[in-house]
Motif scaffolding. Structure first.
Motif, PDB file in Angstrom:
ATOM      1  N   ASN A 158       0.860  -1.170   0.000  1.00 11.12           N
ATOM      2  CA  ASN A 158       0.000   0.000   0.000  1.00 11.12           C
ATOM      3  C   ASN A 158       0.904   1.231   0.000  1.00 11.12           C
ATOM      4  O   ASN A 158       2.136   1.100   0.073  1.00 11.12           O
ATOM      5  CB  ASN A 158      -0.972  -0.017   1.187  1.00 11.12           C
ATOM      6  N   PRO A 159       0.351   2.404  -0.108  1.00 11.10           N
ATOM      7  CA  PRO A 159       1.210   3.586  -0.180  1.00 11.10           C
ATOM      8  C   PRO A 159       2.135   3.758   1.015  1.00 11.10           C
ATOM      9  O   PRO A 159       3.221   4.339   0.888  1.00 11.10           O
ATOM     10  CB  PRO A 159       0.196   4.748  -0.277  1.00 11.10           C
ATOM     11  N   GLN A 160       1.718   3.265   2.176  1.00  9.01           N
ATOM     12  CA  GLN A 160       2.571   3.396   3.366  1.00  9.01           C
ATOM     13  C   GLN A 160       3.607   2.282   3.470  1.00  9.01           C
ATOM     14  O   GLN A 160       4.688   2.484   4.023  1.00  9.01           O
ATOM     15  CB  GLN A 160       1.697   3.397   4.634  1.00  9.01           C
ATOM     16  N   GLN A 161       3.286   1.106   2.959  1.00  2.00           N
ATOM     17  CA  GLN A 161       4.183  -0.043   3.047  1.00  2.00           C
ATOM     18  C   GLN A 161       4.500  -0.521   1.630  1.00  2.00           C
ATOM     19  O   GLN A 161       3.908  -1.452   1.126  1.00  2.00           O
ATOM     20  CB  GLN A 161       3.545  -1.164   3.877  1.00  2.00           C
ATOM     21  N   ARG A 162       5.436   0.141   0.995  1.00  4.44           N
ATOM     22  CA  ARG A 162       5.799  -0.187  -0.370  1.00  4.44           C
ATOM     23  C   ARG A 162       6.830  -1.315  -0.382  1.00  4.44           C
ATOM     24  O   ARG A 162       7.650  -1.441   0.539  1.00  4.44           O
ATOM     25  CB  ARG A 162       6.374   1.048  -1.080  1.00  4.44           C
ATOM     26  N   ILE A 163       6.780  -2.135  -1.402  1.00  4.33           N
ATOM     27  CA  ILE A 163       7.768  -3.197  -1.570  1.00  4.33           C
ATOM     28  C   ILE A 163       9.068  -2.579  -2.083  1.00  4.33           C
ATOM     29  O   ILE A 163       9.047  -1.743  -2.994  1.00  4.33           O
ATOM     30  CB  ILE A 163       7.251  -4.274  -2.539  1.00  4.33           C
ATOM     31  N   GLU A 164      10.185  -2.987  -1.513  1.00  6.94           N
ATOM     32  CA  GLU A 164      11.480  -2.395  -1.870  1.00  6.94           C
ATOM     33  C   GLU A 164      12.479  -3.428  -2.373  1.00  6.94           C
ATOM     34  O   GLU A 164      13.669  -3.155  -2.461  1.00  6.94           O
ATOM     35  CB  GLU A 164      12.051  -1.651  -0.652  1.00  6.94           C
ATOM     36  N   LYS A 165      12.000  -4.615  -2.681  1.00  2.00           N
ATOM     37  CA  LYS A 165      12.851  -5.653  -3.258  1.00  2.00           C
ATOM     38  C   LYS A 165      12.069  -6.362  -4.364  1.00  2.00           C
ATOM     39  O   LYS A 165      10.853  -6.568  -4.242  1.00  2.00           O
ATOM     40  CB  LYS A 165      13.285  -6.677  -2.207  1.00  2.00           C
ATOM     41  N   PRO A 166      12.738  -6.755  -5.450  1.00  2.00           N
ATOM     42  CA  PRO A 166      12.036  -7.485  -6.522  1.00  2.00           C
ATOM     43  C   PRO A 166      11.440  -8.788  -6.011  1.00  2.00           C
ATOM     44  O   PRO A 166      11.971  -9.422  -5.093  1.00  2.00           O
ATOM     45  CB  PRO A 166      13.144  -7.747  -7.557  1.00  2.00           C
ATOM     46  N   LEU A 167      10.309  -9.178  -6.604  1.00  2.00           N
ATOM     47  CA  LEU A 167       9.596 -10.384  -6.177  1.00  2.00           C
ATOM     48  C   LEU A 167      10.186 -11.625  -6.820  1.00  2.00           C
ATOM     49  O   LEU A 167      10.557 -11.622  -7.994  1.00  2.00           O
ATOM     50  CB  LEU A 167       8.121 -10.284  -6.555  1.00  2.00           C
ATOM     51  N   ASP A 190      11.387  -4.729 -12.547  1.00  2.00           N
ATOM     52  CA  ASP A 190      12.040  -4.554 -11.252  1.00  2.00           C
ATOM     53  C   ASP A 190      13.344  -5.327 -11.177  1.00  2.00           C
ATOM     54  O   ASP A 190      14.327  -4.849 -10.587  1.00  2.00           O
ATOM     55  CB  ASP A 190      11.087  -4.980 -10.135  1.00  2.00           C
ATOM     56  N   TRP A 191      13.391  -6.519 -11.759  1.00  3.91           N
ATOM     57  CA  TRP A 191      14.655  -7.256 -11.769  1.00  3.91           C
ATOM     58  C   TRP A 191      15.678  -6.569 -12.671  1.00  3.91           C
ATOM     59  O   TRP A 191      16.873  -6.568 -12.374  1.00  3.91           O
ATOM     60  CB  TRP A 191      14.433  -8.706 -12.204  1.00  3.91           C
ATOM     61  N   GLN A 192      15.215  -5.978 -13.757  1.00  4.62           N
ATOM     62  CA  GLN A 192      16.135  -5.228 -14.619  1.00  4.62           C
ATOM     63  C   GLN A 192      16.704  -4.022 -13.870  1.00  4.62           C
ATOM     64  O   GLN A 192      17.888  -3.711 -13.984  1.00  4.62           O
ATOM     65  CB  GLN A 192      15.399  -4.778 -15.882  1.00  4.62           C
ATOM     66  N   THR A 193      15.843  -3.357 -13.083  1.00  2.00           N
ATOM     67  CA  THR A 193      16.296  -2.219 -12.280  1.00  2.00           C
ATOM     68  C   THR A 193      17.328  -2.667 -11.255  1.00  2.00           C
ATOM     69  O   THR A 193      18.366  -2.015 -11.056  1.00  2.00           O
ATOM     70  CB  THR A 193      15.097  -1.571 -11.561  1.00  2.00           C
ATOM     71  N   ALA A 204      17.440  -9.884 -16.342  1.00  2.00           N
ATOM     72  CA  ALA A 204      16.029  -9.608 -16.065  1.00  2.00           C
ATOM     73  C   ALA A 204      15.382 -10.619 -15.137  1.00  2.00           C
ATOM     74  O   ALA A 204      14.162 -10.690 -15.063  1.00  2.00           O
ATOM     75  CB  ALA A 204      15.249  -9.552 -17.376  1.00  2.00           C
ATOM     76  N   SER A 205      16.180 -11.415 -14.414  1.00  2.00           N
ATOM     77  CA  SER A 205      15.588 -12.355 -13.466  1.00  2.00           C
ATOM     78  C   SER A 205      16.652 -12.777 -12.462  1.00  2.00           C
ATOM     79  O   SER A 205      17.857 -12.580 -12.674  1.00  2.00           O
ATOM     80  CB  SER A 205      15.047 -13.592 -14.189  1.00  2.00           C
ATOM     81  N   TRP A 206      16.191 -13.368 -11.386  1.00  2.00           N
ATOM     82  CA  TRP A 206      17.101 -13.872 -10.357  1.00  2.00           C
ATOM     83  C   TRP A 206      18.070 -14.891 -10.927  1.00  2.00           C
ATOM     84  O   TRP A 206      19.251 -14.926 -10.581  1.00  2.00           O
ATOM     85  CB  TRP A 206      16.280 -14.474  -9.220  1.00  2.00           C
ATOM     86  N   LEU A 221      17.835  -1.935  -1.177  1.00  2.00           N
ATOM     87  CA  LEU A 221      16.443  -1.504  -1.122  1.00  2.00           C
ATOM     88  C   LEU A 221      16.183  -0.539  -2.281  1.00  2.00           C
ATOM     89  O   LEU A 221      16.992   0.356  -2.541  1.00  2.00           O
ATOM     90  CB  LEU A 221      16.124  -0.815   0.201  1.00  2.00           C
ATOM     91  N   ILE A 222      15.036  -0.724  -2.971  1.00  2.00           N
ATOM     92  CA  ILE A 222      14.690   0.126  -4.108  1.00  2.00           C
ATOM     93  C   ILE A 222      13.258   0.608  -3.906  1.00  2.00           C
ATOM     94  O   ILE A 222      12.297  -0.092  -4.253  1.00  2.00           O
ATOM     95  CB  ILE A 222      14.807  -0.653  -5.442  1.00  2.00           C
ATOM     96  N   PRO A 223      13.076   1.788  -3.353  1.00  2.00           N
ATOM     97  CA  PRO A 223      11.711   2.251  -3.046  1.00  2.00           C
ATOM     98  C   PRO A 223      10.824   2.422  -4.281  1.00  2.00           C
ATOM     99  O   PRO A 223       9.612   2.216  -4.207  1.00  2.00           O
ATOM    100  CB  PRO A 223      11.944   3.607  -2.356  1.00  2.00           C
ATOM    101  N   GLU A 224      11.394   2.793  -5.418  1.00  2.00           N
ATOM    102  CA  GLU A 224      10.579   3.104  -6.600  1.00  2.00           C
ATOM    103  C   GLU A 224      10.486   1.913  -7.543  1.00  2.00           C
ATOM    104  O   GLU A 224      10.877   1.994  -8.705  1.00  2.00           O
ATOM    105  CB  GLU A 224      11.170   4.331  -7.324  1.00  2.00           C
ATOM    106  N   LEU A 225       9.976   0.815  -7.073  1.00  2.00           N
ATOM    107  CA  LEU A 225       9.795  -0.359  -7.917  1.00  2.00           C
ATOM    108  C   LEU A 225       8.466  -0.260  -8.674  1.00  2.00           C
ATOM    109  O   LEU A 225       7.486   0.303  -8.179  1.00  2.00           O
ATOM    110  CB  LEU A 225       9.808  -1.627  -7.071  1.00  2.00           C
ATOM    111  N   SER A 226       8.439  -0.879  -9.851  1.00  2.00           N
ATOM    112  CA  SER A 226       7.227  -0.849 -10.679  1.00  2.00           C
ATOM    113  C   SER A 226       6.061  -1.565 -10.014  1.00  2.00           C
ATOM    114  O   SER A 226       4.897  -1.220 -10.237  1.00  2.00           O
ATOM    115  CB  SER A 226       7.517  -1.489 -12.040  1.00  2.00           C
ATOM    116  N   ILE A 227       6.362  -2.571  -9.181  1.00  2.00           N
ATOM    117  CA  ILE A 227       5.295  -3.353  -8.554  1.00  2.00           C
ATOM    118  C   ILE A 227       4.395  -2.461  -7.702  1.00  2.00           C
ATOM    119  O   ILE A 227       3.206  -2.741  -7.522  1.00  2.00           O
ATOM    120  CB  ILE A 227       5.909  -4.498  -7.700  1.00  2.00           C
TER     121      ILE A 227
END
Length: 572
Positions: A158-167, A190-193, A204-206, A221-227
């Protein structure tokens, strides 16, 4: 951490979800990450923060109980059983509680209202699957649709708890078919980032990362992930996928309008707005609320056959094998081969490699289990093994074809195949048994059917097999088809692929559509026979004249065949 002494000790998997009873007999769920799971603390804390956001209003979310980072465990509380297991629970003559279209509509609305509630918190779940949707019964033994809760928020944000690692999601895996195109693209970006950030451009992948690149995952940590840019459409797409799979199996339609409207509405759940999709969750809810439903309550005398302490045997989407070089493709309606469940039950090879141990990913649980559940009954829950059937349900004709819909025309076609058995359907049990014991194969078949369905006497698959076999030995085509079905699914008898082939073939040679259909599935899976797509195609062509499930499978198979194979089929 409280009450964890009651959590059963299990063989450690990368991600594991167990149900247990607390000391106060509350139903709780323990999510456990293995010691080798990268950034386990990050992911558990992220999920705990998400769940804590529902403390004031947890109508559709499991209640957060405790987090133990030393043990890498998160505990939540929710009463009920996973949707996966309700789908494996027969109710009277129904294969599962949602076989009636009215109850399926209620289930869909429960899921949509849960999404709408989460949306008010700005939350996108991202990992909706039938095994994380929990439903309880009310005091009358009915499914309480208002009780629906979600128990896993491993990839929620959610906007307060953003994901900061690729899935950790293998997009090439068929288990990822329920993910929306937008989510698939976001995961890849996100993996490309991540790869660019650590100096491994173009990956582009693990799987493509070096060992050093994987090792940095703990600290980056990457706060601005596409996810984090995805919205409610991601979850609506996933729900549409799962309800589409459920509706592919036989549905008893309350109104003629349901037969056309219900599949169309479910299909819209996966469409973009510009292609006719819903413009909002509220619009989707209103569309389903407009359907007239049967107000009769559905009594459920027996809950899913699970004990107080139950392991859901999670099997995440990511696999340790290097994905194929081919671009990932979305599978349409064939995600439900029982094979993934077998894979989940097998132990993965041990390895000291962090990359291989990561093969579990981040808590995406056995997504194909519902398909296996739809092939199951109260007497037999295990999925076929070791070689799975192709992604189609074996046909068992009575009381109607296994299909997306049951029409009077289909039932008339089935009746035309075996008028002798149909004529006996109205006999009293005593008269039918007398005729069966006197050696009448049609009566033996019908008595076997009554045992199979529990019509007028306790359901007993083993006795059904006995009577089917007696009639089959007299070359009764319908009995041969039913016996083949029991042998291929292991109901009332030990599964035997060779015998399933033999009896299905005997029925098919007498132009029995059920025998033709099931023999085609055996050819496609290579169970009891060598894989032969062309033989399967020819059998499905014949079965499709009477069996709507065969018609659908025929079209799927046609798309899979090469030009050379199609040309060979056209040759007399």
């Amino acid at each position: 951490m409280t009450d964890h002494a009651d959590i059963p000790a299990q063989a450690e998997r990368p991600v594991q979800l167990d149900k247990f009873l607390s000391q106060r007999n509350n139903e709780r769920w323990c999510k456990r990450l293995s010691a080798e799971h990268p950034a386990a603390d990050y992911w558990l804390c992220h999920e705990a923060r998400i769940m804590q956001g529902f403390q004031r209003d947890s109508r559709y979310a499991a209640r957060f109980v405790a987090l133990d980072l030393d043990r890498r465990m998160l505990v939540s509380e929710a009463d009920g059983h996973p949707l996966t297991h309700w789908l494996a629970t027969p109710v009277g003559e129904l294969e599962h509680p949602f076989q009636r279209s009215s109850d399926l509509v209620r289930l869909i609305l429960a899921g949509l209202r849960a999404l709408a509630h989460l949306g008010r918190f700005g939350l996108v779940h991202g990992g909706l699957r039938p095994d994380v949707m929990i439903l309880a019964q009310n005091d009358k033994g009915e499914i309480d649709f208002d009780s629906l809760k979600l128990i896993d928020f491993g990839v929620a944000r959610n906007p307060q708890q953003r994901i900061e690692k690729p899935l950790f999601i293998d997009l090439a895996s068929p288990d990822a078919a329920y993910l929306s195109p937008a989510m698939r693209e976001a995961v890849q970006r996100d993996w490309q980032t991540y790869a660019k950030l650590i100096g491994e451009h173009g990956k582009a992948s693990w799987y493509e990362l070096s060992e050093a690149g994987r090792h940095q995952y703990e600290s980056v940590l990457i706060p601005e992930l596409s996810i984090n840019t995805l919205d409610w459409r991601t979850d609506l797409y996933a729900l549409g996928h799962w309800f589409k799979q459920i509706s592919l199996h036989r549905i008893d339609y309350y109104k003629d309008a349901h037969q056309e409207a219900l599949p169309a509405l479910i299909k819209r759940m996966q469409k973009p707005v510009l292609s006719g999709g819903f413009t909002s969750l509220d619009a989707c809810i209103k569309a389903f609320e407009a359907l007239e439903v049967d107000q009769r309550a559905l009594q459920i005398s027996e809950a899913p056959q699970t004990s107080g302490v139950f392991c859901m045997q999670p099997s995440p989407v990511l696999h340790p094998q290097q994905p194929a070089a081919l671009a990932p493709t979305m599978r349409l309606d064939d995600e439900f081969s029982p094979q993934p469940r077998e894979r989940a039950n097998s132990k993965a090879p041990a390895s000291s490699s962090r990359g291989k141990l990561l093969g579990a990913g981040i808590g995406l649980i056995l997504v194909a289990a519902v398909g296996t559940a739809l092939l199951s009954s109260k007497e037999q829950h295990a999925s076929p093994a070791p070689a799975a059937l192709p992604p189609s349900t074996p046909a068992e004709v009575p009381p109607g074809p296994v299909s997306t819909e049951t029409s009077s025309q289909d039932e008339a076609s089935v009746a035309a195949q075996a008028p002798d058995a149909t004529a006996l359907a109205g006999l009293s049990l005593a008269d039918l048994r007398s005729a069966a014991e006197a050696g009448d194969p049609a009566a033996q078949t019908q008595l076997g059917l009554r045992y199979r369905k529990g019509l007028g006497l306790p359901a007993d698959n083993a006795k059904a097999v006995v009577w089917y076999r007696r009639a089959a030995e007299q070359n009764h085509a319908e009995a041969q088809a039913y016996l083949g079905f029991m042998l291929m699914t292991g109901r009332g008898v030990r599964r035997d692929d060779s015998e399933a082939v033999r009896y299905s073939r005997l029925a098919a040679e007498q132009n029995n559509a059920t025998g033709q259909y099931n023999l085609a599935l055996l050819y496609l899976a290579g169970r009891g026979v060598a894989v032969d797509k062309l033989a399967a195609y020819r059998l499905l062509e014949k079965a499709a004249e009477h069996e709507s499930g065969a018609q659908q499978r025929l079209q799927e198979l046609k798309r899979q065949l090469s030009s050379a194979e199609l040309a060979q089929l056209a040759t007399p």
